[in-house]
Design a protein around this motif. Structure first.
Motif, short mmCIF file in Angstrom:
data_model
loop_
_atom_site.label_atom_id
_atom_site.label_comp_id
_atom_site.label_asym_id
_atom_site.label_seq_id
_atom_site.Cartn_x
_atom_site.Cartn_y
_atom_site.Cartn_z
N ILE A 136 -7.60 9.03 0.21
CA ILE A 136 -8.66 9.89 0.76
C ILE A 136 -9.24 9.37 2.07
O ILE A 136 -10.15 9.99 2.62
N ILE A 137 -8.73 8.26 2.56
CA ILE A 137 -9.22 7.77 3.85
C ILE A 137 -8.91 8.78 4.95
O ILE A 137 -9.74 9.04 5.84
N ALA A 138 -7.72 9.35 4.89
CA ALA A 138 -7.36 10.37 5.88
C ALA A 138 -8.26 11.59 5.78
O ALA A 138 -8.60 12.22 6.79
N GLU A 139 -8.68 11.94 4.55
CA GLU A 139 -9.57 13.09 4.37
C GLU A 139 -10.96 12.80 4.94
O GLU A 139 -11.60 13.68 5.51
N ILE A 140 -11.43 11.57 4.77
CA ILE A 140 -12.71 11.18 5.36
C ILE A 140 -12.63 11.28 6.88
O ILE A 140 -13.57 11.76 7.55
N ARG A 141 -11.50 10.86 7.43
CA ARG A 141 -11.30 10.98 8.88
C ARG A 141 -11.32 12.44 9.31
O ARG A 141 -11.93 12.80 10.34
N THR A 142 -10.67 13.31 8.53
CA THR A 142 -10.63 14.73 8.86
C THR A 142 -12.02 15.33 8.85
O THR A 142 -12.40 16.08 9.76
N VAL A 143 -12.80 15.01 7.83
CA VAL A 143 -14.16 15.53 7.74
C VAL A 143 -14.99 15.09 8.94
O VAL A 143 -15.67 15.89 9.60
N ARG A 144 -14.92 13.82 9.22
CA ARG A 144 -15.71 13.26 10.33
C ARG A 144 -15.30 13.87 11.67
O ARG A 144 -16.15 14.27 12.48
N ASN A 145 -14.00 13.97 11.90
CA ASN A 145 -13.51 14.50 13.18
C ASN A 145 -13.81 15.98 13.34
O ASN A 145 -14.21 16.44 14.42
N ASP A 146 -13.61 16.77 12.26
CA ASP A 146 -13.78 18.21 12.38
C ASP A 146 -15.25 18.61 12.54
O ASP A 146 -15.56 19.61 13.20
#
Length: 226
Positions: A137-147
């Protein structure tokens, strides 16, 4: 080496010394002279085992305290992140729906305020402690933060212009289409984080079963009412 292994070594040494002493017959301290080196070695081994057990006990205690502290930190962070992501997913899903279907009667005016999403402070906190999260889920946290940031910068870039969505247009025009893309990615990533964290939270802090919860809330029924 565990406590049981040390006890076994000590017992073996004591037994070997006892057997040798018994085999000497009546006490004759003159015989002890040739056993001085062996006895000194045995005492040194015993002392070393005791010292090792003492130091290893402290190390095991420190390790257990570290694991408990890490579990508390993870639970606190996971709970906050779960709550924040579920609220974030609801907000992004609402924007996704608003920018997916064309208006029915009147054209829709693009209002920047309707599509703004504030970044929860839990996202920034989680970003600083990615080592506590499972790798998937690290990639998902990155997606949330970036989007969230992409959406904010995009809304700022078009703030001075006016945009509309006419009922005759089946597909979302600019900038509705871009907002829809970001909101869709955002709620899916936030939902994925929350659903991944849920079983981990349950493992760290199991939920109370319904029977126990009912008894705590309403109390036990009077005798004879079972």
């Amino acid at each position: 080496m565990g406590k049981r292994g040390i006890q076994l070594i000590l017992a073996t040494i004591v037994m070997a010394v006892a057997i040798n002493v018994v085999s000497w017959g009546p006490p004759n301290f003159d015989k002890l002279e040739k056993w001085q080196t062996l006895m000194a070695g045995c005492l040194a081994i015993i002392a070393a085992c005791i010292a090792y057990w003492g130091s290893s006990s402290q190390a095991r205690l420190n390790e257990r305290l570290h694991r408990e502290e890490l579990a508390r930190r993870k639970l606190a962070l996971f709970l906050k992140m779960d709550f924040a992501c579920r609220l974030l997913a609801d907000r992004a899903r609402e924007i996704d729906a608003q920018t997916t279907f064309s208006p029915i009667d009147e054209r829709q005016h693009f209002s920047h305020d309707d599509f703004e999403i504030e970044e929860p402070p839990e996202i920034d906190e989680s970003w600083s402690h990615l080592d506590l999260f499972p790798r998937p889920i690290i990639a998902e946290i990155r997606t949330v933060r970036n989007d969230i940031r992409r959406l904010r910068y995009f809304l700022i870039s078009i703030r001075d212009a006016a945009y509309y969505w006419d009922p005759a247009q089946d597909e979302a025009p600019f900038p509705f289409d871009r907002v829809n893309e970001l909101a869709s990615n955002l709620w899916q990533a936030a939902e994925a984080i929350a659903e991944t964290l849920r079983p981990m939270i349950t493992e760290l802090a199991p939920e109370m079963d319904e029977s126990t919860r009912f008894q705590l809330v309403y109390g036990l029924p009077p005798d004879g009412d079972y």
